[in-house]
Design a protein around this motif. Structure first.
Motif, PDB file in Angstrom:
ATOM      1  N   LEU A 114       0.843  -1.209   0.000  1.00 33.13           N
ATOM      2  CA  LEU A 114       0.000   0.000   0.000  1.00 33.13           C
ATOM      3  C   LEU A 114       0.874   1.253   0.000  1.00 33.13           C
ATOM      4  CD1 LEU A 114      -2.596  -1.085   2.686  1.00 33.13           C
ATOM      5  CD2 LEU A 114      -3.181  -0.445   0.342  1.00 33.13           C
ATOM      6  N   LEU A 115       1.946   1.215   0.787  1.00 34.39           N
ATOM      7  CA  LEU A 115       2.794   2.403   0.943  1.00 34.39           C
ATOM      8  C   LEU A 115       3.717   2.602  -0.249  1.00 34.39           C
ATOM      9  CD1 LEU A 115       3.640   2.045   4.704  1.00 34.39           C
ATOM     10  CD2 LEU A 115       1.864   3.422   3.650  1.00 34.39           C
ATOM     11  N   LEU A 116       3.935   1.518  -1.006  1.00 38.28           N
ATOM     12  CA  LEU A 116       4.723   1.644  -2.228  1.00 38.28           C
ATOM     13  C   LEU A 116       3.843   2.116  -3.383  1.00 38.28           C
ATOM     14  CD1 LEU A 116       6.833  -1.658  -2.059  1.00 38.28           C
ATOM     15  CD2 LEU A 116       7.670   0.671  -1.701  1.00 38.28           C
ATOM     16  N   GLY A 117       2.539   2.191  -3.150  1.00 37.49           N
ATOM     17  CA  GLY A 117       1.635   2.614  -4.214  1.00 37.49           C
ATOM     18  C   GLY A 117       1.350   1.513  -5.212  1.00 37.49           C
ATOM     19  N   GLN A 118       1.649   0.255  -4.842  1.00 40.86           N
ATOM     20  CA  GLN A 118       1.389  -0.836  -5.782  1.00 40.86           C
ATOM     21  C   GLN A 118      -0.079  -1.175  -5.840  1.00 40.86           C
ATOM     22  OE1 GLN A 118       4.874  -3.277  -3.967  1.00 40.86           O
ATOM     23  NE2 GLN A 118       4.266  -4.269  -5.856  1.00 40.86           N
ATOM     24  N   ILE A 119      -0.765  -1.059  -4.707  1.00 43.17           N
ATOM     25  CA  ILE A 119      -2.199  -1.335  -4.705  1.00 43.17           C
ATOM     26  C   ILE A 119      -2.918  -0.190  -4.004  1.00 43.17           C
ATOM     27  CG2 ILE A 119      -2.061  -3.853  -4.789  1.00 43.17           C
ATOM     28  CD1 ILE A 119      -2.506  -3.823  -1.754  1.00 43.17           C
ATOM     29  N   ILE A 120      -4.207  -0.146  -4.239  1.00 40.73           N
ATOM     30  CA  ILE A 120      -4.999   0.939  -3.707  1.00 40.73           C
ATOM     31  C   ILE A 120      -5.868   0.383  -2.578  1.00 40.73           C
ATOM     32  CG2 ILE A 120      -6.813   0.619  -5.455  1.00 40.73           C
ATOM     33  CD1 ILE A 120      -6.825   3.694  -5.559  1.00 40.73           C
ATOM     34  N   ASN A 121      -6.119   1.207  -1.595  1.00 38.95           N
ATOM     35  CA  ASN A 121      -6.794   0.721  -0.391  1.00 38.95           C
ATOM     36  C   ASN A 121      -8.315   0.697  -0.558  1.00 38.95           C
ATOM     37  OD1 ASN A 121      -7.396  -0.088   2.154  1.00 38.95           O
ATOM     38  ND2 ASN A 121      -6.212   1.501   3.196  1.00 38.95           N
ATOM     39  N   GLY A 162       3.093  -0.117   6.987  1.00 43.31           N
ATOM     40  CA  GLY A 162       3.814  -1.220   6.336  1.00 43.31           C
ATOM     41  C   GLY A 162       3.975  -2.437   7.235  1.00 43.31           C
ATOM     42  N   ARG A 222       6.353   0.173  13.842  1.00 45.86           N
ATOM     43  CA  ARG A 222       5.389   1.170  13.362  1.00 45.86           C
ATOM     44  C   ARG A 222       3.949   0.674  13.529  1.00 45.86           C
ATOM     45  NH1 ARG A 222       9.781   2.428   9.717  1.00 45.86           N
ATOM     46  NH2 ARG A 222       9.081   0.936   8.151  1.00 45.86           N
ATOM     47  N   ASN A 267      -9.383   6.353  -1.780  1.00 47.32           N
ATOM     48  CA  ASN A 267      -8.215   7.219  -1.631  1.00 47.32           C
ATOM     49  C   ASN A 267      -7.145   6.922  -2.674  1.00 47.32           C
ATOM     50  OD1 ASN A 267      -6.316   8.987  -0.700  1.00 47.32           O
ATOM     51  ND2 ASN A 267      -6.377   8.285   1.420  1.00 47.32           N
ATOM     52  N   THR A 268      -7.361   7.419  -3.884  1.00 42.62           N
ATOM     53  CA  THR A 268      -6.367   7.207  -4.938  1.00 42.62           C
ATOM     54  C   THR A 268      -5.188   8.164  -4.788  1.00 42.62           C
ATOM     55  OG1 THR A 268      -7.566   8.695  -6.404  1.00 42.62           O
ATOM     56  CG2 THR A 268      -8.025   6.370  -6.651  1.00 42.62           C
ATOM     57  N   ARG A 328      -2.184   6.611  -2.879  1.00 40.12           N
ATOM     58  CA  ARG A 328      -1.443   5.676  -3.733  1.00 40.12           C
ATOM     59  C   ARG A 328      -0.539   6.439  -4.705  1.00 40.12           C
ATOM     60  NH1 ARG A 328      -0.636   3.083  -8.471  1.00 40.12           N
ATOM     61  NH2 ARG A 328      -1.583   4.872  -9.455  1.00 40.12           N
ATOM     62  N   SER A 351       2.456   8.027  -2.961  1.00 41.94           N
ATOM     63  CA  SER A 351       3.400   6.962  -2.607  1.00 41.94           C
ATOM     64  C   SER A 351       4.243   6.559  -3.798  1.00 41.94           C
ATOM     65  CB  SER A 351       2.646   5.725  -2.116  1.00 41.94           C
ATOM     66  OG  SER A 351       2.484   5.770  -0.725  1.00 41.94           O
ATOM     67  N   GLU A 352       3.572   6.338  -4.907  1.00 41.31           N
ATOM     68  CA  GLU A 352       4.285   5.840  -6.079  1.00 41.31           C
ATOM     69  C   GLU A 352       5.287   6.877  -6.605  1.00 41.31           C
ATOM     70  OE1 GLU A 352       1.801   4.269  -9.225  1.00 41.31           O
ATOM     71  OE2 GLU A 352       3.314   2.708  -9.447  1.00 41.31           O
ATOM     72  N   GLN A 398       8.321   7.156  -4.136  1.00 40.50           N
ATOM     73  CA  GLN A 398       9.235   6.026  -4.332  1.00 40.50           C
ATOM     74  C   GLN A 398      10.211   6.294  -5.448  1.00 40.50           C
ATOM     75  OE1 GLN A 398       9.838   2.848  -3.106  1.00 40.50           O
ATOM     76  NE2 GLN A 398       8.751   3.752  -1.385  1.00 40.50           N
ATOM     77  N   ILE A 429       7.506   6.459   1.986  1.00 32.15           N
ATOM     78  CA  ILE A 429       6.251   6.839   2.642  1.00 32.15           C
ATOM     79  C   ILE A 429       5.920   5.728   3.641  1.00 32.15           C
ATOM     80  CG2 ILE A 429       3.768   7.242   2.302  1.00 32.15           C
ATOM     81  CD1 ILE A 429       5.452   9.539   1.260  1.00 32.15           C
ATOM     82  N   PHE A 430       5.797   6.085   4.913  1.00 34.76           N
ATOM     83  CA  PHE A 430       5.583   5.082   5.963  1.00 34.76           C
ATOM     84  C   PHE A 430       4.136   5.000   6.465  1.00 34.76           C
ATOM     85  CE2 PHE A 430      10.325   5.008   7.224  1.00 34.76           C
ATOM     86  CZ  PHE A 430      10.527   3.897   6.407  1.00 34.76           C
ATOM     87  N   LEU A 447       8.817  -5.679  -8.276  1.00 36.16           N
ATOM     88  CA  LEU A 447       7.494  -5.284  -7.780  1.00 36.16           C
ATOM     89  C   LEU A 447       6.442  -6.004  -8.618  1.00 36.16           C
ATOM     90  CD1 LEU A 447       7.819  -1.377  -7.658  1.00 36.16           C
ATOM     91  CD2 LEU A 447       7.838  -2.910  -5.698  1.00 36.16           C
ATOM     92  N   VAL A 448       5.400  -6.471  -7.957  1.00 35.83           N
ATOM     93  CA  VAL A 448       4.341  -7.168  -8.691  1.00 35.83           C
ATOM     94  C   VAL A 448       3.221  -6.183  -9.019  1.00 35.83           C
ATOM     95  CG1 VAL A 448       2.695  -9.082  -8.612  1.00 35.83           C
ATOM     96  CG2 VAL A 448       4.877  -9.261  -7.420  1.00 35.83           C
TER      97      VAL A 448
END
Lengths: 420, 420
Positions: free
Chosen positions: A12-19, A43, A48, B19-20, B23, B26-27, B30, B36-37, B207-208
Motif C-alpha cells: 500500500l505504501l509503495l503505491g502498488q495497490i490501492i486501499n 507497512g 510502526r 483514496n487514490t 497511492r 506513494s508511487e 518512491q 512513505i511510511f 514489484l508485482v
C-alpha cells in the motif's frame, strides 16, 4: 460506536495497490450506524504497526484490520495484535483441516500460521482463501482482523463481521439507498428539506456518488423487519417529492449496469448495441452482469463512417448532411443495430469524447444516444463537460439510464421520440 | 527522507470515494527515493485533524496533505496546518486574479479563501481547478498541501511538488520501470539474483503489478542525465538475462494499452477487433488512448453464434465440430474481422469468463486469442484461474501483449501460426 480501519501492507505504501478495503469497511459500517473516524495504512513493520495500534486503542471502540494475515514472516498483524491485547494465539483444529483440504497435506506446514487465532475470538470464515478472519472483544474494545485481498475481505466483512457487530448493538440498524439523477445535490436537498430537518427515525442523508446522488434512509429498531417497515414508509414519503428523478434503490449496493442488466434478464428483453465514442465501454458495462449473454446479442464499435454504413445501414447522405455526431446518425445507428439483430432494443451512441475532435458547432462533450424498439426510436442530446475518460463513463451511465426509462415506459421518454 | 500522506475529507470515511491520492503520492515519492511510511485519512473535523497532524510532525520529515482546500467552511486543511506551523495565511493577488478569471468577478467572494496561502510557502499551481497547492518548510519539516480531486492532485504533484522535493535532495534520484510477463516473481528474481544481491547504484527492486511483474531501476547522481546513463547501462545488463519476458519500460507510468496504442499509431497500423468473452473490454482498453480512432476501425462483440456467422463468416461446420470456444473459431473470427475491415491486423477473443458456461472438457477460464494479418493467422490458448471479472481483464492484457509481439515480430510468435 466509533471505529477506525488499519490496513497493513508495505505494498500500500509503495503505491502498488490501492486501499479499497478501507472504503468498503467504511461504507458497510455506515449502513449499520457505526462511525469510522480514521483510516490508516502502515507497512509490514512491527514497531510502526505497534504505534499505530496503540494510537487506535486510545481513541476508538472498534478497530478493523485488513491485511497481514498471510502465511509468511512478513505477515505481522495477528502476531502484533495478540501481543498488544495480551492474549495468546491458539491452534484451531478445523482451520488446520481446512488448510489440508485446500493445499494438500504436505504443504500445510508452510501455512500453519493461518490455523492459529487469537484466544477467545470468533472465527470469520474465508470462503475464498486460506487466511481466516477473527473478531474479539477485550476491555471494551472490539477488534476485527481480515485478510487484505478485496475479494476475500469484502464478502467476509459483509457476511460474518457485520452480524458480529450487530450483536453489540442494542438496536438493529438498517440502511436503504435511493438513487436519483437529473438534478443536483442542492436541488434534491431542497425538495426534501423539511423531511431532513425534522428527521428522527429513520434518518435521511444525501450523498453524492460518481454518476448520481443518493438519499440514505437509516432506521433503528428492534429487528430487521421493523426497520424495513420504517424505511419503506419513509421512502414512500420521499418518493412523492422526487419520483421523476428516482432511478433505483437497494439495501445491498447495486450498480446501474447491474440494475439494468437484471431488468433485461428478468423481463427477457434482448438488446444490441452500436457504439462510437464509448468504444466498447457500454457493452463492457453490461457484460459485467453474469448471464447477460442470453439477452445481449451483439455489440459493435463502429468507429469509421464505413463501418457505420456497412454494419448499420447509416446512409451516406445522413453522414454528409448532418455529420457523424448528430441526432440523425444516432437514430439510424439505433434503427440499424436493432434491425440487424431483431432485438427488443437497439442502442446507439455517437459523440465527441475529446480531447481532440471538437469544433465550435460540435464541441467536445456533445453526445447523442439513440434507442430503437423497431417501432419507435428515441434520441437524446447531451452536452458533457468532463475529460475524455469522464465523458465516456458518464455517457455509459446516461445510456443505461435512458434504456431503463424506455424499458419501464417512463413518461419522460415521449418527448425524445425522433421522427424522420 | 521519510514521509507520510494525510488525506482530509469526510467523504473518504463515509466510503463515498476511494483514496487514490495516497497511492499516487506513494508511487511518485518512491521514484525519487522518498519512503512513505503511513497513509492516514481523517474527516473534516478540526480536533481530529489536529491530533493526526501532531502525530505526523512527531514522526515524519515530509507530510503531504490531500483534500480540504475547497472554498467552504468545511475545508479545514490549510487553516489547521497554518495554526500548527504557527505561520499566518496571506492573500496572494495573482491567485485572486486567477479566481476572478475562472469564476467571474461577482463570484470570487465565495471562493476568496482559496486566494490565501501559508506565509513563506511556494505555490503549486492548479491547472485544472480553483484550489492552489502549496509547499512550505519549517523546523526541518516539509509540508505539502494539495486539493483532493485526483484530476487536480495527480498532475500538481508530478509537475510541481516533485521538482520542489528534488531541491531538498542532495542528489538527483530517478527510477525507470521495466515490465515483464510470462514468468513469476520468484523466477524473475532468480534470473537477476546476483545483480540484485550486489546492487549499489542503481538499485534494482522487483514489484508485482496487476498483470505483470516489474523491476524498478533507481539511480542516484548529480543530475538527470547521469542518472539516465546509469539506468540504461543497468537495464542493458538486466535485459541480457530477461529479454524473452520483457514487455516495455517507462520513466513515467504507462499502461499496456497505452504502449500498444502508441505502437499502432506510431507505425500507422490499423486494427479491428472481434470479441466474445471480453464483451467490449478489449476495444474499450484501446479506446482509452487519445487519437486511437485513426487506426481502430471497428470492434464487434459477437456474443451469439448467429452474429459470428453473419459478421465474421465463421462457418456453421466450425462451430458444430469444434465449438464456439475453440482454436478454429478464434482463427475464423480473426480472419473474418480482418477481411471485413481490411485492417493491418484483425484480433479475436473467444473464451469462457465464468461463473457459468464451463464443462469438464472446456472449463471456465479457457480462452483463445487470434490475430490475423490477412496472410498469417496466429492463435494462442490460455487457461486462466480467476473469477469472471479477473478472467476478462487478464484476457484483455494477454491479447494486447500478443498483438505487441506480432507487431514487433517477436520470435515467440512463429509457434503460434495456425494452419487449417
Amino acid at each position: 460506536m466509533n471505529g477506525e480501519v488499519i490496513s497493513v501492507g508495505t505494498e500500500l505504501l509503495l503505491g502498488q495497490i490501492i486501499n479499497t478495503d478501507a472504503r468498503m469497511v467504511s461504507e458497510r459500517c455506515q449502513e449499520i450506524g457505526i462511525n469510522i473516524f480514521y483510516h490508516t495504512a502502515v507497512g509490514d513493520n512491527e514497531e510502526r504497526l505497534k504505534q499505530v495500534i496503540q494510537t487506535a486503542f486510545d481513541r476508538s471502540d472498534l478497530i478493523v484490520f485488513t491485511g497481514g494475515l498471510g502465511p509468511t514472516e512478513d505477515d505481522l498483524t495477528k502476531e502484533t495484535v495478540t501481543k498488544m491485547l495480551d492474549l495468546p494465539l491458539v491452534l484451531v483444529k478445523e482451520l488446520e483441516e481446512k488448510l489440508e483440504k485446500m493445499l494438500g497435506k504436505e504443504k500445510v506446514s508452510f501455512n500453519i500460521k493461518q490455523a492459529y487465532i487469537i484466544e477467545g475470538s470468533t472465527i470469520l470464515p474465508n470462503d475464498f482463501g486460506t487466511a481466516a478472519g477473527m473478531a474479539v472483544r477485550k476491555d471494551g474494545k472490539t477488534v476485527i482482523l481480515l485478510p487484505g485481498p478485496p475479494r476475500e475481505c469484502a464478502p467476509m466483512f459483509s457476511k460474518y463481521a457485520i452480524p458480529f457487530l450487530r450483536q453489540e448493538q442494542e438496536e438493529y440498524i438498517l440502511s436503504k439507498t435511493m438513487a436519483f439523477t437529473g438534478l443536483g445535490e442542492p436541488e434534491l436537498e431542497w425538495l426534501v428539506k423539511d423531511i431532513i430537518d425534522t428527521q428522527s427515525n429513520p434518518t435521511v442523508a444525501p450523498l453524492v456518488k460518481d454518476n448520481y446522488i443518493t438519499l440514505r434512509v437509516t432506521a433503528k429498531s428492534k429487528n430487521r423487519e421493523t426497520c424495513e417497515k420504517l424505511i419503506e414508509a419513509k421512502e414512500k414519503e420521499l418518493l412523492e417529492r422526487t419520483e421523476p428523478y428516482f432511478i433505483f434503490d437497494y439495501y445491498e449496493e447495486k450498480s446501474m449496469e447491474e440494475y439494468v442488466g437484471d431488468l433485461l434478464l428478468e423481463k427477457d428483453l434482448s438488446v444490441s448495441i452500436a457504439e462510437s465514442m464509448t468504444g466498447g465501454n457500454l457493452t463492457a458495462a453490461l457484460v459485467k452482469v453474469p448471464g447477460i449473454s442470453s439477452v445481449l446479442k451483439e455489440g459493435i464499435v463502429t468507429y469509421t463512417e464505413e463501418s457505420k454504413k456497412q454494419n448499420l445501414n447509416v446512409k451516406e447522405e445522413t453522414l454528409r448532411e448532418f455529420g457523424v455526431v448528430s441526432r440523425e446518425t444516432a437514430y439510424e445507428m439505433a434503427r440499424g443495430i436493432q434491425a440487424k439483430n431483431q432485438t427488443a432494443y437497439g442502442l446507439s451512441v455517437t459523440g465527441i469524447a475529446g480531447p481532440g475532435g471538437g469544433s465550435a458547432e460540435k464541441p467536445v462533450g456533445l453526445v447523442y444516444i439513440g434507442i430503437s424498439d423497431g417501432d419507435k426510436t428515441y434520441v437524446r442530446e447531451y452536452r458533457l463537460k468532463g475529460d475524455r475518460s469522464r465523458n465516456i463513463t458518464r455517457t455509459v451511465f446516461l445510456a443505461l439510464n435512458f434504456l431503463r426509462e424506455v424499458i419501464l415506459g417512463s413518461p419522460n421518454i415521449e418527448k425524445d421520440v425522433f421522427l424522420v
